[in-house]
Motif scaffolding. Structure first.
Motif, short mmCIF file in Angstrom:
data_model
loop_
_atom_site.label_atom_id
_atom_site.label_comp_id
_atom_site.label_asym_id
_atom_site.label_seq_id
_atom_site.Cartn_x
_atom_site.Cartn_y
_atom_site.Cartn_z
N ALA A 140 -18.76 -3.40 42.97
CA ALA A 140 -19.15 -2.54 41.84
C ALA A 140 -18.72 -3.13 40.50
O ALA A 140 -19.33 -2.82 39.47
N ILE A 141 -17.66 -3.94 40.49
CA ILE A 141 -17.08 -4.42 39.23
C ILE A 141 -18.10 -5.13 38.34
O ILE A 141 -18.18 -4.86 37.13
N PRO A 142 -18.95 -6.06 38.86
CA PRO A 142 -19.91 -6.74 37.97
C PRO A 142 -20.88 -5.77 37.28
O PRO A 142 -21.29 -6.01 36.13
N TYR A 143 -21.25 -4.69 37.93
CA TYR A 143 -22.12 -3.70 37.30
C TYR A 143 -21.44 -3.06 36.09
O TYR A 143 -22.06 -2.84 35.05
N ALA A 173 -10.74 -1.33 40.28
CA ALA A 173 -9.92 -2.54 40.25
C ALA A 173 -8.56 -2.28 40.90
O ALA A 173 -8.01 -3.13 41.62
N THR A 174 -8.00 -1.09 40.65
CA THR A 174 -6.72 -0.74 41.27
C THR A 174 -6.86 -0.69 42.79
O THR A 174 -5.99 -1.17 43.52
N ARG A 175 -7.97 -0.13 43.26
CA ARG A 175 -8.17 0.02 44.70
C ARG A 175 -8.26 -1.31 45.43
O ARG A 175 -7.93 -1.41 46.61
N ALA A 215 -22.90 3.25 43.36
CA ALA A 215 -23.67 3.23 44.61
C ALA A 215 -23.30 2.02 45.45
O ALA A 215 -23.19 2.11 46.69
N ALA A 216 -23.10 0.88 44.80
CA ALA A 216 -22.72 -0.34 45.54
C ALA A 216 -21.36 -0.15 46.22
O ALA A 216 -21.14 -0.64 47.33
N ALA A 217 -20.47 0.56 45.55
CA ALA A 217 -19.14 0.79 46.13
C ALA A 217 -19.22 1.67 47.37
O ALA A 217 -18.34 1.60 48.24
N PHE A 252 -18.14 -4.34 56.06
CA PHE A 252 -18.06 -4.41 57.52
C PHE A 252 -16.78 -5.12 57.98
O PHE A 252 -16.35 -4.97 59.13
N VAL A 253 -16.17 -5.92 57.12
CA VAL A 253 -14.93 -6.62 57.49
C VAL A 253 -13.74 -5.68 57.40
O VAL A 253 -12.93 -5.57 58.32
N THR A 254 -13.64 -4.97 56.28
CA THR A 254 -12.47 -4.11 56.05
C THR A 254 -12.69 -2.68 56.51
O THR A 254 -11.73 -1.94 56.74
N GLY A 255 -13.95 -2.27 56.62
CA GLY A 255 -14.24 -0.88 56.96
C GLY A 255 -14.02 0.07 55.81
O GLY A 255 -14.00 1.29 56.00
N LEU A 256 -13.87 -0.48 54.59
CA LEU A 256 -13.61 0.33 53.40
C LEU A 256 -14.79 0.24 52.44
O LEU A 256 -15.61 -0.68 52.53
N PRO A 257 -14.88 1.19 51.51
CA PRO A 257 -15.92 1.08 50.47
C PRO A 257 -15.81 -0.24 49.74
O PRO A 257 -14.71 -0.76 49.50
N ASN A 258 -16.91 -0.79 49.33
CA ASN A 258 -16.95 -2.13 48.72
C ASN A 258 -16.77 -2.02 47.21
O ASN A 258 -17.68 -2.27 46.42
#
Length: 680
Positions: free
Chosen positions: A57-60, A82-84, A40-42, A47-53
């Motif tokens: 999500a990694i810490p979850y 991580a790849t993304r 869900a966090a992803a 707002f900087v990149t315009g891409l999913p965050n």
């Protein structure tokens, strides 16, 4: 070969395909909730990149793994995310942990495919080979992915062997005179190796980035601080990837359009990037024009490389291809031939053993005229773009490309190679650690196994023999063994200078023509001492037509004691036919001369017969017999030469006998000659 974008084709299926139906590989509800919170966090857009965050999500996922260290889904989704975001080491570790938990977790084996692509892209060839081979054993595997895995296996096998057998490679940064905090790439060099022209991506005060040319001059083995080309060359748009004509006076380069501004002042194009040409007259560069002819198109043309004879232009033409539901912007190598009217002909694409369905770039034709270097991500290699070489064969075909080897090529992108005329030194662009900024230019010694034919450059000045005025004149150089013209060009219209490159250890004829002057000819063997890069120099004094001074036909040859013309003579005699047709009112006396060896009567007869042989040949080509007389002078008129000290001497028998024994044979040869004199 593969770029990271290929990874995302398979990664699109990673999470959903393993967790389909809402079935998780753990009974720990807290671990499941943490993974769902991470996904869900992803979904929150950065707002900087315009891409999913994805990074959020990694810490979850790490917390979920802490709840259940065998939660395989958490590892797979972590690897995907991580790849993304470019955390490739993290992704590889996560995939390997998932395999360790359950080697057969997926019926399609996609984990092995994703992992092998990651390892391949980052140089872990042995591991990538193992995992790709494992993937193709799955009966339910995606057929297209299996094809890609088979190709990856070929590349991994090559890379593993290449690392076992490295080529010598010790790159050195060319220095702060050229390199800066900005990226430098696409170098080109004048054939006298005194000026290095290269592309730099510069950033203006408002943050706008564009490409300009800079030129650095050699000073005692070091490159001076690069200076920008004049403003009629560099504009507010992109200029890049230059190539010099062999004389250093003509420059072909890429000019690209910015949709906000259009082309620079006075430039018009057919596509987003076109090739332009400019000429240096004296010390001034003329305003560039769109390259005349059929090279430029609605596609983008870039990265030109001009052959040393000035007749062939190699370049990259880009287009957009549709592949697997994606649009890929790819480049192919084309060649265009210069026409008699000075325009460039319709380009031809190099054959399929050179061009691939993927992309070729950074093409370079060496001054030897037959060795082509280029970059590609479609041939077997180390990964990304590798550098290759191919050789033009006598039948006009190209040899299968040869990878330049490891560690010249790595898992990163290698491109913009420049190989010196000697073939011993090269310069290329690299973003390796320890540079001045982004891409820097580095030089290295070329391994012997990938060197082209060695060439050196020839210089000279054309001038009026009577007034010493410097002249613009057409000159051609002919390879006497193959009877082919290897260079046709012009001396500078201001200072009369010319400069060309030639392969060493071959026999050449130099023939120079200008209206109002007698043709000039000379033959020479371009043999040079081993490891010497000293240029060959030949000044060209042109004799006005109205002069009654005899002119030598230096490329007319006979066997010893024979008056039968050798075939190597026909090139010059045919050009002499053109001269006589151009000036139909000229009558000439053809003169035969011998050395002083042998008896006087025999020498006189031989010289007379040789002059008559030349007359007979000219008549056979349509020249009126009434315009031609033939006379033998035997040994009565020794040749006059200019010594290295600038002194004029006659090669009399007495003078020759006073020379060292090893020089006497060559001196006698200079007396054996065919000449003509305008008598009307």
């Amino acid at each position: 070969m593969y770029k990271l974008s290929i990874l995302f084709l398979s990664l699109l299926f990673s999470c959903a395909s393993y967790t389909q139906g809402g079935s998780w590989g753990t009974k720990n509800k807290k671990a499941i909730k943490l993974v769902e919170q991470g996904m869900a966090a992803a979904n929150e857009i950065d707002f900087v990149t315009g891409l999913p965050n994805y990074g959020a999500a990694i810490p979850y996922f790490d917390k979920a793994i802490a709840k259940d260290e065998n939660f395989i889904d958490a590892y797979i989704i972590k690897a995907d995310y991580a790849t993304r975001i470019g955390k490739h080491d993290m992704a590889i570790t996560a995939y390997k942990k998932a395999i360790e938990i359950n080697p057969e977790a997926s019926s399609t084996g996609y984990i092995y495919f994703d992992l092998s692509l990651l390892e391949w892209n980052y140089g872990a060839y042995a591991d990538a080979l193992v995992h790709a081979k494992k993937f193709i054993t799955y009966k339910n595997a995606n057929p297209e992915s299996v094809k890609e895995a088979m190709w990856l296996i070929k590349n991994c096998e090559f890379a593993v062997e290449a690392i076992k057998n490295p080529v010598p490679f010790d790159p050195k940064n060319v220095g702060a005179g050229v390199n800066s905090e900005d990226p430098e790439y696409f170098p080109t060099l004048t054939v006298d190796e005194k000026q290095l022209l290269y592309t730099r991506r510069v950033t203006s005060s408002n943050g706008y980035q564009q490409e300009d040319f800079f030129v650095s001059t050699d000073k005692n083995g070091y490159w001076n601080t690069g200076e920008p080309m004049p403003p009629n060359i560099n504009t507010f748009n992109n200029e890049g990837a230059p190539t010099f004509a062999p004389d250093g006076r003509t420059l072909i380069f890429v000019g690209c359009i910015d949709p906000r501004y259009g082309y620079g002042e006075g430039r018009r194009g057919y596509g987003s990037c076109d090739l332009f040409v400019t000429e240096k007259v004296g010390e001034k560069w003329l305003d560039p024009i769109n390259l005349p002819g059929a090279v430029n198109s609605k596609h983008w043309e870039t990265q030109p490389s001009l052959s040393s004879d000035g007749k062939s232009l190699y370049f990259i033409r880009g287009n957009v291809r549709s592949s697997g539901g994606r649009n890929k912007r790819n480049g192919d190598i084309y060649v265009s031939k210069k026409q008699a009217d000075g325009f460039w002909g319709m380009p031809e694409k190099l054959p399929d053993n050179i061009n691939t369905p993927d992309s070729e770039s950074s093409v370079l034709i060496h001054p030897d005229g037959k060795t082509l270097y280029f970059a590609s991500n479609g041939h077997v290699g180390m990964g990304g773009y590798d550098l290759y070489m191919t050789t033009l064969q006598p039948d006009g075909s190209w040899s299968d490309p040869k990878n330049l080897g490891y560690p010249i090529n790595t898992s990163n992108n290698e491109n913009s190679l420049l190989v010196f005329a000697s073939g011993e030194i090269a310069i290329f662009g690299s973003d390796r650690e320890g540079g001045f900024g982004d891409l820097d230019l580095y030089s290295f010694e070329m391994p012997k196994s990938i060197r082209p034919t060695r060439t050196i450059y020839m210089t000279g000045t054309v001038f009026d023999d009577k007034t010493d005025k410097k002249l613009e004149a057409e000159f051609s150089l002919i390879d006497l063994e193959t009877d082919t013209e290897v260079i046709r060009s012009y001396s500078d219209r201001v200072n009369g200078a010319f400069l060309v490159t030639l392969p060493i250890n071959r026999d050449y004829a130099l023939i120079v023509n200008k209206d109002g002057y007698n043709p000039y000819s000379v033959h020479f063997n371009l043999r040079v001492p081993e490891n010497s890069n000293e240029p060959y120099h030949r000044d060209v004094p042109l004799v006005p037509i109205e002069s009654d001074a005899p002119v030598e036909l230096a490329n007319v040859f006979f066997d010893l004691g024979s008056h039968v013309l050798r075939k190597e003579s026909f090139v010059e005699l045919n050009k002499f036919v053109d001269f006589l047709n151009k000036y139909p009112k000229i009558n000439v006396e053809l003169q035969g001369h011998t050395d002083a060896q042998g008896d006087d009567e025999s020498n006189m007869t031989l010289s007379d017969n040789r002059a008559k042989s030349v007359r007979t040949y000219l008549i056979s080509k349509g020249i009126s017999a009434e315009r031609l007389t033939a006379k033998g002078y035997g040994e009565t008129q020794p040749n006059t030469i200019t010594t290295a000290e600038g002194k004029k001497v006659r090669l009399t028998e007495e003078y020759i006998n006073g020379l060292p024994e090893n020089e006497q044979k060559a001196a006698h040869q200079l007396n054996r000659r065919t000449m003509y004199k305008v008598i009307k």
